[in-house]
Design an enzyme around this catalytic site. Structure first.
Site, short mmCIF file in Angstrom:
data_model
loop_
_atom_site.label_atom_id
_atom_site.label_comp_id
_atom_site.label_asym_id
_atom_site.label_seq_id
_atom_site.Cartn_x
_atom_site.Cartn_y
_atom_site.Cartn_z
N THR A 258 -6.08 0.51 1.97
CA THR A 258 -7.10 -0.06 1.09
C THR A 258 -8.27 -0.56 1.93
OG1 THR A 258 -5.96 -2.20 1.11
CG2 THR A 258 -5.43 -0.67 -0.69
N LYS B 199 -15.30 -1.06 4.31
CA LYS B 199 -15.01 -2.00 5.39
C LYS B 199 -13.50 -2.22 5.42
CE LYS B 199 -15.78 -6.93 6.51
NZ LYS B 199 -14.41 -7.42 6.17
N ASP B 200 -12.88 -2.01 6.61
CA ASP B 200 -11.44 -2.21 6.71
C ASP B 200 -11.07 -2.86 8.04
OD1 ASP B 200 -11.40 -0.20 8.69
OD2 ASP B 200 -9.54 0.66 7.90
N MET B 201 -9.75 -2.86 8.36
CA MET B 201 -9.27 -3.54 9.55
C MET B 201 -8.45 -2.64 10.47
SD MET B 201 -8.18 -7.16 7.70
CE MET B 201 -7.85 -8.04 9.22
N GLU B 202 -8.49 -1.31 10.24
CA GLU B 202 -7.67 -0.42 11.06
C GLU B 202 -8.34 0.89 11.49
OE1 GLU B 202 -5.09 -3.11 8.83
OE2 GLU B 202 -6.25 -1.49 7.94
N GLU C 9 0.82 -1.20 0.00
CA GLU C 9 0.00 0.00 0.00
C GLU C 9 0.86 1.26 0.00
OE1 GLU C 9 -3.91 -1.56 2.51
OE2 GLU C 9 -2.16 -0.82 3.60
N ASP D 186 -11.77 -4.29 -3.28
CA ASP D 186 -12.73 -5.37 -3.52
C ASP D 186 -14.14 -4.91 -3.19
OD1 ASP D 186 -13.29 -6.53 -0.49
OD2 ASP D 186 -11.25 -5.80 -0.74
#
Length: 237
Positions: A91, A174-177, A13, A200
């Protein structure tokens, strides 16, 4: 002049940004002898820039994605690098039903968790921890992009319970951080901007893991371009 910290999860990234800033990837510094996070320092557009990347998990030899590494990177940015403006760049998955497109870059006006379900009075809102980021709309206008809501969780897939919370918050991304970083910067009252590029389509036809890797390069390149524009615009806010 500001001390700007860019918090990123993955090397891939960050690669386009490093190239645009003419930073050699081999010139990274460790933030701590015991931690995998690494930092690149430079000056650009009269700002001090610290790019903090989560690094590689020493046990599993994969990138340190997720909320725990993001929190460590953010606290380090504030306490060790005196960051007075934080950018979380990365991302994310996007929802077609709300207009998300592959490679499209967004700012984030609201961060929220979808996997911290605590059905106890008072703790329910703490679990979701919804945060508003008023500067998102101003920068979205300046950058010529759209803004939306992002929902954060530590799993790549989406359980039925996750989906219900994501839908109830009308999340575009939607992410993870993001929400974990927002929690930290909220404690310190530091201006924070979230810049996310779609890899995605969560509610699309293809498996998330396949689309993610297929579109990672495109999404990261688009992210890098907008990051440079963003840094050049910061003094306008």
């Amino acid at each position: 002049m500001k001390n700007i910290a860019v918090i990123m999860a993955m090397d891939s990234e960050a690669k386009p940004l490093l190239e645009k800033l003419k930073i050699n990837p081999d010139q990274a510094e460790k933030i701590d002898d015991h931690l995998p996070m690494k930092v690149y320092k430079t000056q650009y557009h009269q700002h001090n820039i610290s790019i903090i990347i989560s690094g590689e998990c020493k046990r599993n030899k994969v990138q340190n994605v997720g909320t725990a590494p993001a929190v460590i990177s953010t606290i380090t940015a504030i306490k060790d690098f005196n960051a007075d403006f934080i950018i979380n760049a990365g991302t994310a998955g996007g929802f077609k039903k709300r207009g998300a497109d592959i490679g499209k870059v967004y700012t984030v006006e609201t961060t929220v968790f979808h996997d911290r379900r605590i059905p106890i009075p008072g703790y329910q809102d703490y679990g979701t921890y919804k945060s508003q980021h008023d500067i998102a709309k101003k920068f979205a206008t300046l950058l010529g992009i759209e803004t939306g809501i992002i929902s954060t969780g530590d799993s790549l897939d989406m359980s039925p319970e996750d989906e219900k919370l994501i839908e109830s918050n009308l999340a575009l991304l939607k992410d993870m951080e993001a929400a974990a970083i927002a929690w930290v910067t909220d404690q310190y009252s530091i201006p924070t901007l979230f810049l996310k590029s779609v890899t995605d389509i969560v509610d699309g036809e293809h498996p998330t893991e396949e689309e993610f890797f297929a579109n990672l390069k495109l999404a990261s390149e688009n992210l890098g371009e907008k990051l440079i524009e963003l840094i050049e615009l910061i003094e306008k806010i």
